[in-house]
Design a protein around this motif. Structure first.
Motif, PDB file in Angstrom:
ATOM      1  N   GLY A   1       0.790  -1.217   0.000  1.00 16.49           N
ATOM      2  CA  GLY A   1       0.000   0.000   0.000  1.00 16.49           C
ATOM      3  C   GLY A   1       0.824   1.268   0.000  1.00 16.49           C
ATOM      4  N   LEU A   2       2.132   1.161   0.189  1.00 15.12           N
ATOM      5  CA  LEU A   2       3.004   2.336   0.209  1.00 15.12           C
ATOM      6  C   LEU A   2       3.846   2.439  -1.059  1.00 15.12           C
ATOM      7  CD1 LEU A   2       4.265   2.249   3.931  1.00 15.12           C
ATOM      8  CD2 LEU A   2       2.132   3.177   3.008  1.00 15.12           C
ATOM      9  N   ARG A   3       3.601   1.585  -2.036  1.00 15.45           N
ATOM     10  CA  ARG A   3       4.408   1.566  -3.267  1.00 15.45           C
ATOM     11  C   ARG A   3       3.804   2.494  -4.312  1.00 15.45           C
ATOM     12  NH1 ARG A   3       4.302  -2.736  -6.108  1.00 15.45           N
ATOM     13  NH2 ARG A   3       6.336  -2.479  -7.112  1.00 15.45           N
ATOM     14  N   TYR A   4       3.813   3.783  -4.036  1.00 12.52           N
ATOM     15  CA  TYR A   4       3.247   4.765  -4.962  1.00 12.52           C
ATOM     16  C   TYR A   4       4.279   5.842  -5.236  1.00 12.52           C
ATOM     17  CZ  TYR A   4      -0.005   8.109  -7.039  1.00 12.52           C
ATOM     18  OH  TYR A   4      -0.616   8.988  -7.892  1.00 12.52           O
ATOM     19  N   HIS A   5       4.374   6.269  -6.491  1.00 13.11           N
ATOM     20  CA  HIS A   5       5.432   7.202  -6.877  1.00 13.11           C
ATOM     21  C   HIS A   5       5.203   8.619  -6.383  1.00 13.11           C
ATOM     22  CE1 HIS A   5       2.454   7.960 -10.104  1.00 13.11           C
ATOM     23  NE2 HIS A   5       2.950   9.187 -10.098  1.00 13.11           N
ATOM     24  N   GLY A   6       3.941   8.954  -6.050  1.00 12.23           N
ATOM     25  CA  GLY A   6       3.629  10.311  -5.638  1.00 12.23           C
ATOM     26  C   GLY A   6       3.068  10.382  -4.232  1.00 12.23           C
ATOM     27  N   MET A   7       2.856  11.597  -3.766  1.00  8.16           N
ATOM     28  CA  MET A   7       2.243  11.835  -2.463  1.00  8.16           C
ATOM     29  C   MET A   7       1.038  12.741  -2.659  1.00  8.16           C
ATOM     30  SD  MET A   7       2.157  11.239   0.730  1.00  8.16           S
ATOM     31  CE  MET A   7       3.648  10.245   0.719  1.00  8.16           C
TER      32      MET A   7
END
Length: 490
Positions: free
Chosen positions: A376-382
């Motif tokens: 769930g934390l493998r995202y390129h943006g915030m």
């Protein structure tokens, strides 16, 4: 604040059908929150009734500098309502763009919230004892929802608004499967068909999350898939791709944009998602007030930002008003360090470049994180709003490797009894660091953790750690520079 101060009360139980009237009911004095005891018994206090908030809180209203607007990917002009209409129903678009301080929660949504809200605020006394710290550690536990995490807080209103607008089908992406599970659950309540693209690495690692989604009636694809044009292009470039949230978003957005009876739902990042999650912080403010406690440090994991924002934003309001002065600390994986290593720039929210451009901390929309267990934390943006708050200096950020996180998870599980999902282990690890520093200095800080979900479907990750097979994965600087070079020039 939306609700008045007093102790956790039992959520209203649904009416029992006549044919089932002989079934046993819960005793009236039992707190029906997934079998957990309330703060009154876990924290040694007696705070009276805490009610489910009647309004969501919008931090944008109180910020001294408003966040930069999202831009149309073709014209680079600020988005207008009509630009988002192919993807979202009107009310969610309004919530995405509003600067109103509070937004009323529909009674139909509150009725579903009553299945698990209010969620418990628990003092981690046994963990404090293990660490030998003078600090007081509290955690707001969102794992009591039917799907096991905070994601249901926004899945329910998103499903309800879509159903109310006459939408028949919703599509989405999911990483670890917590968001996909939550939307599948909410969709079945409101008669929606739900289709989910799950990041390939998590699809393989967490088969029971897929089964949970399918049990609630959803159709689930591994992403990248051969179902969409975006997926086929990604597979042609890398047939063994582990996938990413950016890739899965591309596939879901493509389907929503090309089908008039289908809308897209997002589990994090956007303003309306963070808005819905503020039920966490609003409840927690009341619970802490009821026991006379003010937090000194508030810690949450960040991937897209909804869990952290949901707890932190109402406390930021109180800090901006001068009523308290906590520190806010966001914790991200070392393998996907968006806040600590990314750049603050306009970028696409997905890999294929189908979404609007958002001003956010990004590793580049082409960045593919290594397949860590905190899917769930493998995202390129915030989230743009989290990114903006970070730029204003209202919060701090750090990254932690996954072996330290799982070590912290074992300490937590073996004292508090709850096996955390891999995502909140980052917050637990940071809280343990904070508590041990208090042990060194003698400070009696109050530490508040966003404990966003349980890890019952993540035991394969625990197995790898316990067998000594887990390794720390870190981002490649070369890969990062390549992806940063592809950020649009705005």
């Amino acid at each position: 604040m939306a609700a008045s101060s007093s102790a956790l009360r039992p959520p209203r139980l649904p009416a029992v059908p006549e044919q089932a009237s002989s079934l046993p009911r819960l005793p009236k004095n039992r707190v029906a929150v997934a079998g957990r005891r309330s703060i009154a018994t876990r924290a040694g206090s007696n705070p009276g009734n805490v009610s489910i908030p009647k309004q969501w809180y919008n931090l944008v209203a109180d910020l001294p500098v408003k966040p930069p607007p999202p831009l149309h990917p073709g014209t680079h002009q600020p988005l207008v309502h009509a630009d988002l209409a192919p993807l979202f129903p009107d009310e969610l678009i309004r919530q995405e763009m509003t600067e109103e301080r509070f937004v009323d929660i529909p009674q139909e949504v509150r009725d579903v919230y009553e299945l698990w809200r209010p969620t418990p605020l628990i003092r981690a006394k046994r963990l404090e004892k293990l660490l030998g710290t003078p600090a007081k550690i509290y955690y707001k536990y969102e794992g009591t929802s039917p799907s096991g995490s905070h994601k249901a807080n926004t899945a329910v209103p998103q499903a309800w608004y879509n159903a109310s607008a006459g939408v028949k089908n919703v599509v989405t992406e999911t990483g670890a499967g917590q968001w996909g599970s939550a939307l599948s659950f909410a969709s079945t309540l409101f008669g929606l068909n739900c289709e989910v693209w799950q990041v390939r690495a998590s699809y393989d690692q967490k088969p029971y999350r897929r089964l949970m989604m399918e049990t609630w009636g959803a159709k689930v694809h591994p992403s990248p898939s051969d179902v969409t044009e975006a997926g086929r292009k990604l597979l042609a470039a890398d047939p063994a791709s582990p996938g990413s949230l950016g890739m899965a978003i591309s596939e879901a957005v493509e389907v929503a944009a090309s089908n008039g009876d289908t809308k897209y739902c997002l589990g994090s990042v956007l303003n309306h998602v963070l808005l819905h999650q503020t039920v966490i912080g609003e409840e927690c403010l009341e619970q802490l007030e009821a026991v006379g406690v003010t937090p000194d440090v508030i810690i949450g994991c960040t991937g897209g930002g909804s869990n952290f924002g949901g707890l932190a934003f109402p406390f930021m309001r109180e800090k901006l008003a001068g009523r308290m002065n906590p520190q806010f600390k966001a914790v991200e994986p070392a393998a996907c360090p968006t806040l600590t290593k990314g750049v603050y720039a306009y970028d696409f929210g997905d890999t294929a470049g189908l979404t609007p451009l958002m001003k956010m901390h990004t590793l580049g929309h082409g960045f593919v994180p290594d397949p860590i267990h905190a899917g769930g934390l493998r995202y390129h943006g915030m989230a743009p709003l989290i990114s903006h708050v970070y730029e204003l200096g209202f919060m701090e950020a750090m990254s932690i490797k996954q072996t330290e996180c799982f070590d912290a998870a074992l300490q937590f599980a073996r004292t508090e009894g709850i096996i955390p999902a891999p995502e909140p282990t980052h917050a637990i690890a940071a809280a343990i660091r904070e508590a041990l520093e208090c042990k060194r200095t003698g400070e009696e800080k109050v530490i508040l953790i966003a404990m966003c979900g349980h890890g019952h479907f993540d035991l394969a990750a625990y197995d790898r750690y316990l067998r000594g097979d887990m390794v720390d994965l870190a981002h490649s600087d070369e890969k990062l520079q390549e992806s940063l070079a592809d950020i649009p020039k705005v």
